[in-house]
Design an enzyme around this catalytic site. Structure first.
Site, mmCIF file in Angstrom:
data_model
loop_
_atom_site.group_PDB
_atom_site.id
_atom_site.type_symbol
_atom_site.label_atom_id
_atom_site.label_comp_id
_atom_site.label_asym_id
_atom_site.label_seq_id
_atom_site.Cartn_x
_atom_site.Cartn_y
_atom_site.Cartn_z
ATOM 1 N N ASP A 1 -2.112 -4.581 -7.045
ATOM 2 C CA ASP A 1 -1.822 -4.008 -5.505
ATOM 3 C C ASP A 1 -2.020 -5.178 -4.577
ATOM 4 O OD1 ASP A 1 -2.318 -1.946 -3.302
ATOM 5 O OD2 ASP A 1 -4.325 -2.845 -3.326
ATOM 6 N N ALA A 2 -1.619 -5.103 -3.409
ATOM 7 C CA ALA A 2 -1.590 -6.234 -2.287
ATOM 8 C C ALA A 2 -2.935 -6.157 -1.468
ATOM 9 C CB ALA A 2 -0.433 -5.983 -1.416
ATOM 10 N N TYR A 3 -3.117 -5.264 -0.872
ATOM 11 C CA TYR A 3 -4.106 -4.972 0.303
ATOM 12 C C TYR A 3 -5.421 -4.836 -0.287
ATOM 13 C CZ TYR A 3 -0.048 -5.771 3.112
ATOM 14 O OH TYR A 3 1.021 -6.049 3.978
ATOM 15 N N ARG A 57 -8.895 0.193 8.835
ATOM 16 C CA ARG A 57 -8.529 0.114 7.265
ATOM 17 C C ARG A 57 -8.460 1.673 6.771
ATOM 18 N NH1 ARG A 57 -5.263 -1.038 2.980
ATOM 19 N NH2 ARG A 57 -6.344 -1.129 1.060
ATOM 20 N N SER A 89 3.067 -2.142 -4.060
ATOM 21 C CA SER A 89 2.132 -2.001 -2.640
ATOM 22 C C SER A 89 2.647 -0.794 -1.658
ATOM 23 C CB SER A 89 1.968 -3.171 -2.083
ATOM 24 O OG SER A 89 1.414 -3.129 -0.735
ATOM 25 N N ASN A 90 1.804 -0.220 -1.133
ATOM 26 C CA ASN A 90 2.195 0.764 0.200
ATOM 27 C C ASN A 90 2.837 -0.146 1.244
ATOM 28 O OD1 ASN A 90 1.321 3.133 -0.748
ATOM 29 N ND2 ASN A 90 -0.751 2.961 -0.034
#
Length: 217
Positions: free
Chosen positions: A9-11, A40, A116-117
């Protein structure tokens, strides 16, 4: 190699989602931490709600909308900072251990990818800014599917693209709900619990819990 692919995942996992506000903390003021956390939280809430409604908007739009909501909720923060905060989100800091961990996995022969989203442009900007473009093989965005995690189709993008069984993929996320979705799909999952949050989704537990990516193998 125990796993053919390591997917991140990125964030919150590779990139610090609170870095944008933190870099402007002096301008944002004493509410900077609450402001960042609200930004967030609403960003994620919007993604889940729109996925359930089948009313997709890309993650950058949701990021902007969540920021605007945060300004309304915490009016002490000057709205003239909007452009600065959004610009900073395109260049989020990666966590200190990330480059070395990804380089090590790649050197061992594993595929290294992001799932990722985030929208493709957002993810490319973050990766380039952190100089991770030489160690990440692929960036998979939900944008191609027009939905969000934890839809099973999102995780299937990896197995279909790499022609792998789910069990051959190690998936790392700092988001416990994301780990639950990936576990349900069949990935080996690693929860990067950076902030010491309590566990949840007891029936969909991770294979491993780590405080950072440093001990990943």
């Amino acid at each position: 190699m125990p796993y053919a692919a390591y997917v991140f995942d990125a964030y919150g996992t590779l990139f610090d989602v609170h870095a944008a506000v933190r870099h402007h903390a002096g301008d944002v003021g004493p509410e900077y931490q609450r402001f960042s956390e609200l930004w967030r939280a609403k960003q994620l809430e919007y993604s889940w709600t729109r996925a359930l409604m089948s009313a997709y908007r890309d993650f950058w739009q949701l990021t902007e909308e969540a920021l605007d909501y945060s300004f309304h909720r915490i009016p002490e923060v000057d709205r003239s900072l909007r452009t600065k905060l959004l610009d900073a989100y395109w260049k989020l800091d990666c966590y200190p251990e990330v480059p070395a961990v990804l380089k090590s996995l790649k050197a061992r022969g594993a595929r290294v990818a992001i799932l990722s989203n985030g929208s493709p442009a957002m993810l490319k900007s973050a990766v380039d800014n952190a100089a991770l473009d030489t160690v990440i093989d692929d960036i998979f965005s939900v944008d191609a599917l027009r939905t969000y995690k934890t839809a099973p189709a999102v995780y299937d993008v990896v197995t279909t693209s790499y022609r792998l069984y789910p069990a051959a993929v190690s998936f790392q996320s700092s988001n416990r709900w994301d780990v639950a979705g990936a576990t349900k799909f069949g990935f080996r999952t690693v929860w990067i619990n950076r902030t010491g949050m309590p566990d949840e989704y007891a029936d969909l537990g991770p294979s491993l819990i780590l405080p950072t990516l440093e001990a990943l193998e």
